[in-house]
Write a protein that holds these residues in place. Structure first.
Motif, PDB file in Angstrom:
ATOM      1  N   ALA A  54      24.888  -0.562  55.907  1.00  0.00           N
ATOM      2  CA  ALA A  54      25.173  -0.121  57.267  1.00  0.00           C
ATOM      3  C   ALA A  54      23.982  -0.478  58.151  1.00  0.00           C
ATOM      4  O   ALA A  54      22.837  -0.198  57.787  1.00  0.00           O
ATOM      5  CB  ALA A  54      25.443   1.372  57.301  1.00  0.00           C
ATOM      6  N   GLU A  55      24.258  -1.104  59.286  1.00  0.00           N
ATOM      7  CA  GLU A  55      23.191  -1.526  60.187  1.00  0.00           C
ATOM      8  C   GLU A  55      23.535  -1.159  61.625  1.00  0.00           C
ATOM      9  O   GLU A  55      24.660  -1.426  62.086  1.00  0.00           O
ATOM     10  CB  GLU A  55      22.979  -3.035  60.089  1.00  0.00           C
ATOM     11  N   ILE A  56      22.584  -0.572  62.327  1.00  0.00           N
ATOM     12  CA  ILE A  56      22.772  -0.253  63.744  1.00  0.00           C
ATOM     13  C   ILE A  56      22.794  -1.567  64.510  1.00  0.00           C
ATOM     14  O   ILE A  56      21.838  -2.345  64.458  1.00  0.00           O
ATOM     15  CB  ILE A  56      21.652   0.671  64.272  1.00  0.00           C
ATOM     16  N   THR A  57      23.898  -1.823  65.206  1.00  0.00           N
ATOM     17  CA  THR A  57      24.047  -3.090  65.928  1.00  0.00           C
ATOM     18  C   THR A  57      24.079  -2.920  67.444  1.00  0.00           C
ATOM     19  O   THR A  57      24.045  -3.913  68.168  1.00  0.00           O
ATOM     20  CB  THR A  57      25.329  -3.822  65.481  1.00  0.00           C
ATOM     21  N   GLY A  58      24.150  -1.685  67.907  1.00  0.00           N
ATOM     22  CA  GLY A  58      24.153  -1.501  69.351  1.00  0.00           C
ATOM     23  C   GLY A  58      24.071  -0.048  69.758  1.00  0.00           C
ATOM     24  O   GLY A  58      24.476   0.845  68.996  1.00  0.00           O
ATOM     25  N   THR A  59      23.516   0.176  70.938  1.00  0.00           N
ATOM     26  CA  THR A  59      23.507   1.497  71.567  1.00  0.00           C
ATOM     27  C   THR A  59      23.930   1.301  73.010  1.00  0.00           C
ATOM     28  O   THR A  59      23.679   0.250  73.605  1.00  0.00           O
ATOM     29  CB  THR A  59      22.110   2.157  71.506  1.00  0.00           C
ATOM     30  N   ARG A  60      24.605   2.307  73.566  1.00  0.00           N
ATOM     31  CA  ARG A  60      25.050   2.190  74.949  1.00  0.00           C
ATOM     32  C   ARG A  60      25.270   3.571  75.545  1.00  0.00           C
ATOM     33  O   ARG A  60      25.394   4.562  74.827  1.00  0.00           O
ATOM     34  CB  ARG A  60      26.311   1.337  75.053  1.00  0.00           C
ATOM     35  N   GLU A  61      25.337   3.598  76.839  1.00  0.00           N
ATOM     36  CA  GLU A  61      25.587   4.839  77.553  1.00  0.00           C
ATOM     37  C   GLU A  61      27.009   5.309  77.275  1.00  0.00           C
ATOM     38  O   GLU A  61      27.909   4.489  77.100  1.00  0.00           O
ATOM     39  CB  GLU A  61      25.413   4.629  79.058  1.00  0.00           C
TER      40      GLU A  61
END
Length: 149
Positions: A104-111
């Motif tokens: 599992a890999e964090i690929t994005g963050t957003r509002e």
């Protein structure tokens, strides 16, 4: 399990984690069929499957999704909860006796469009079998609280 409070601001794109293996059993498949009502012969009829191109029973895609997500749920984060799953693809079969692993890999963050007190985090989940072949991919979306002011 342990409790780890991580806020939206604490999560970085590129963070990665991997699980140990879990072997899928006939019992897993039969229990899942009973829980879901999906008794499709691809999953439960060994004789029928023997005459098909894939040659043997295959686990339900939804079973592998459920097991894989559970395998990644090692920590309890009271500042985070599952928001849903996007782009689920059952790429390859999982047979009785196959052992799956999850990366599992964090690929994005957003509002978050409506909740300024939280953000959304995308985690790419890749499930492989004992041969390293990808059998399932999805994006797990988390709703994560922002750090209190």
């Amino acid at each position: 399990m342990r409790t780890v409070t991580r806020y939206f601001e604490d999560i970085a794109v590129g963070e990665r984690r991997e699980t140990t293996g879990r072997t899928i059993t006939e019992s897993d498949i039969v229990l899942h069929a009973g829980q879901t009502g999906d008794w499709f012969p691809h999953h439960v009829d060994a004789e029928w499957c023997a005459a098909q191109p894939f040659g043997q029973r295959i686990a339900h895609g939804t079973l592998i999704l459920s097991v894989a997500v559970g395998m990644t749920a090692g920590d309890i984060n009271p500042a985070s909860m599952s928001y849903g799953y996007d782009r689920i693809r059952f790429v390859g079969p999982v047979h009785i006796g196959d052992t799956i692993r999850v990366a599992a890999e964090i690929t994005g963050t957003r509002e978050h469009p409506k909740r300024p007190s939280a953000g959304l985090v995308d985690e790419q989940v890749t499930v492989t079998n004992q041969h390293g072949a990808v059998v399932l991919v999805l994006t797990h979306v988390y709703l994560v609280d922002r750090r209190p002011a």
